[in-house]
Design an enzyme around this catalytic site. Sequence first.
Site, mmCIF file in Angstrom:
data_model
loop_
_atom_site.group_PDB
_atom_site.id
_atom_site.type_symbol
_atom_site.label_atom_id
_atom_site.label_comp_id
_atom_site.label_asym_id
_atom_site.label_seq_id
_atom_site.Cartn_x
_atom_site.Cartn_y
_atom_site.Cartn_z
ATOM 1 N N VAL A 95 -8.096 7.788 2.912
ATOM 2 C CA VAL A 95 -7.692 9.144 3.267
ATOM 3 C C VAL A 95 -6.561 9.121 4.299
ATOM 4 O O VAL A 95 -5.751 10.042 4.374
ATOM 5 C CB VAL A 95 -8.910 9.951 3.796
ATOM 6 C CG1 VAL A 95 -9.335 9.484 5.171
ATOM 7 C CG2 VAL A 95 -8.598 11.443 3.812
ATOM 8 N N MET A 97 -7.984 2.138 9.698
ATOM 9 C CA MET A 97 -7.241 0.986 9.206
ATOM 10 C C MET A 97 -6.544 0.258 10.349
ATOM 11 O O MET A 97 -6.283 0.824 11.411
ATOM 12 C CB MET A 97 -6.242 1.414 8.137
ATOM 13 C CG MET A 97 -6.905 1.743 6.809
ATOM 14 S SD MET A 97 -5.736 2.104 5.485
ATOM 15 C CE MET A 97 -6.862 2.097 4.080
ATOM 16 N N GLY A 104 0.823 -1.204 0.000
ATOM 17 C CA GLY A 104 0.000 0.000 0.000
ATOM 18 C C GLY A 104 0.856 1.253 0.000
ATOM 19 O O GLY A 104 1.958 1.267 0.559
ATOM 20 N N ASP A 149 0.131 1.168 9.449
ATOM 21 C CA ASP A 149 -0.377 0.357 10.556
ATOM 22 C C ASP A 149 0.622 0.190 11.697
ATOM 23 O O ASP A 149 0.245 -0.267 12.778
ATOM 24 C CB ASP A 149 -0.784 -1.033 10.052
ATOM 25 C CG ASP A 149 -2.008 -0.997 9.161
ATOM 26 O OD1 ASP A 149 -2.784 -0.028 9.247
ATOM 27 O OD2 ASP A 149 -2.178 -1.926 8.356
ATOM 28 N N THR A 195 4.690 1.294 6.770
ATOM 29 C CA THR A 195 3.264 0.963 6.833
ATOM 30 C C THR A 195 2.606 1.954 7.763
ATOM 31 O O THR A 195 3.163 2.314 8.807
ATOM 32 C CB THR A 195 2.996 -0.460 7.362
ATOM 33 O OG1 THR A 195 1.584 -0.604 7.589
ATOM 34 C CG2 THR A 195 3.710 -0.762 8.647
#
Length: 341
Positions: A272, A169, A10, A127, A125
């Site tokens: 976003v 996310m 991503g 995350d 990332t």
Amino acid sequence: MRVGVLTGGGDCPGLNAVIRSVVRKGIQEYAFDFVGLRDGWLGALRGDVVPLDIASVRGILPRGGTILGSSRTNPFKHEDGVRRIQDTLAAHEIDALVVIGGEDTLGAAGELSRQGLRIVGVPKTIDNDVSGTDYTFGFDTAVGIATEAIDRLHTTAESHMRTLVVEVMGRHSGWIALHAGVAGGANAILIPERPFDIDQVCAWVQSRFKFNYAPIVVVAEGAVPKEGQMILKDRSLDEYGHVRLSGIGEWLAQEISQRTGKDARTTVLGYVQRGGTPSAFDRWLATRFGLHAVDAVKDGEFGTMVALRGTRIVRGPLPEAGARTKVVDPSLYDEFGVFFG
């Protein structure tokens, strides 16, 4: 030495800052030559290679996304994937690769490294779930975006006295949900590491209404209810075997509305969180990662990944494919329990 650079997985704020620092230092200090592989491992498979020089990375520091493009391509899911990548490197006289990616991209890099490719990894990332590093760039930006969204949603929630569920996310880890939820004053924060009790969530919501305030519930996309299963809209898989997550926020709002009799709505922040200009911290961290990655190439320390430990950048092994993700420590989640409800 000719060095290839690729970005996989991503997109993420800060990717361009890494590319910029790798190329600038590599050329100015070590006289390396650089090329970029387009669209991550897909470009390596297809031989899609573009030149990289100082002029091509000028002005990209504040830009989101990646000038090289990205994809979720798994080279081991393609016929003769390893050989095709080796052929690309040989055809373009690429001596080493700097691979910028998350757990899947770096897992593939680790396996390719064990098969003889000269690779240095850079973890990214939003995350923040790559093991071996305290933080990844992109995370700070995503938390800032999510926090601002929560701040804005407080006012509309209270104007209409309804519950607002904010889905952020976080497939296997709740770092964004926890950080943004605490920073934004959420009344419930639900993370994948701890299955939630829907009755407890509704009790938190009701307690908020008793004080004439509208509740905000922040939920990571991978959160799962107790005695239930992951809520999904789409069960199709990518090349790394991951489902495309979404749906928990909508399900949660419906359950809250039915159980409490109060109106509940969902806001899914989605992409976003990954877009736009990186924060100052992410630019700083990404730049440092790039500088240390090119140093590792110069030192011949292949099969390694640069990482942040405290305030220092260190080198560690590339993760193995399917390596365990870095999850939220339950004790950290419990610290903020006093704020729930």
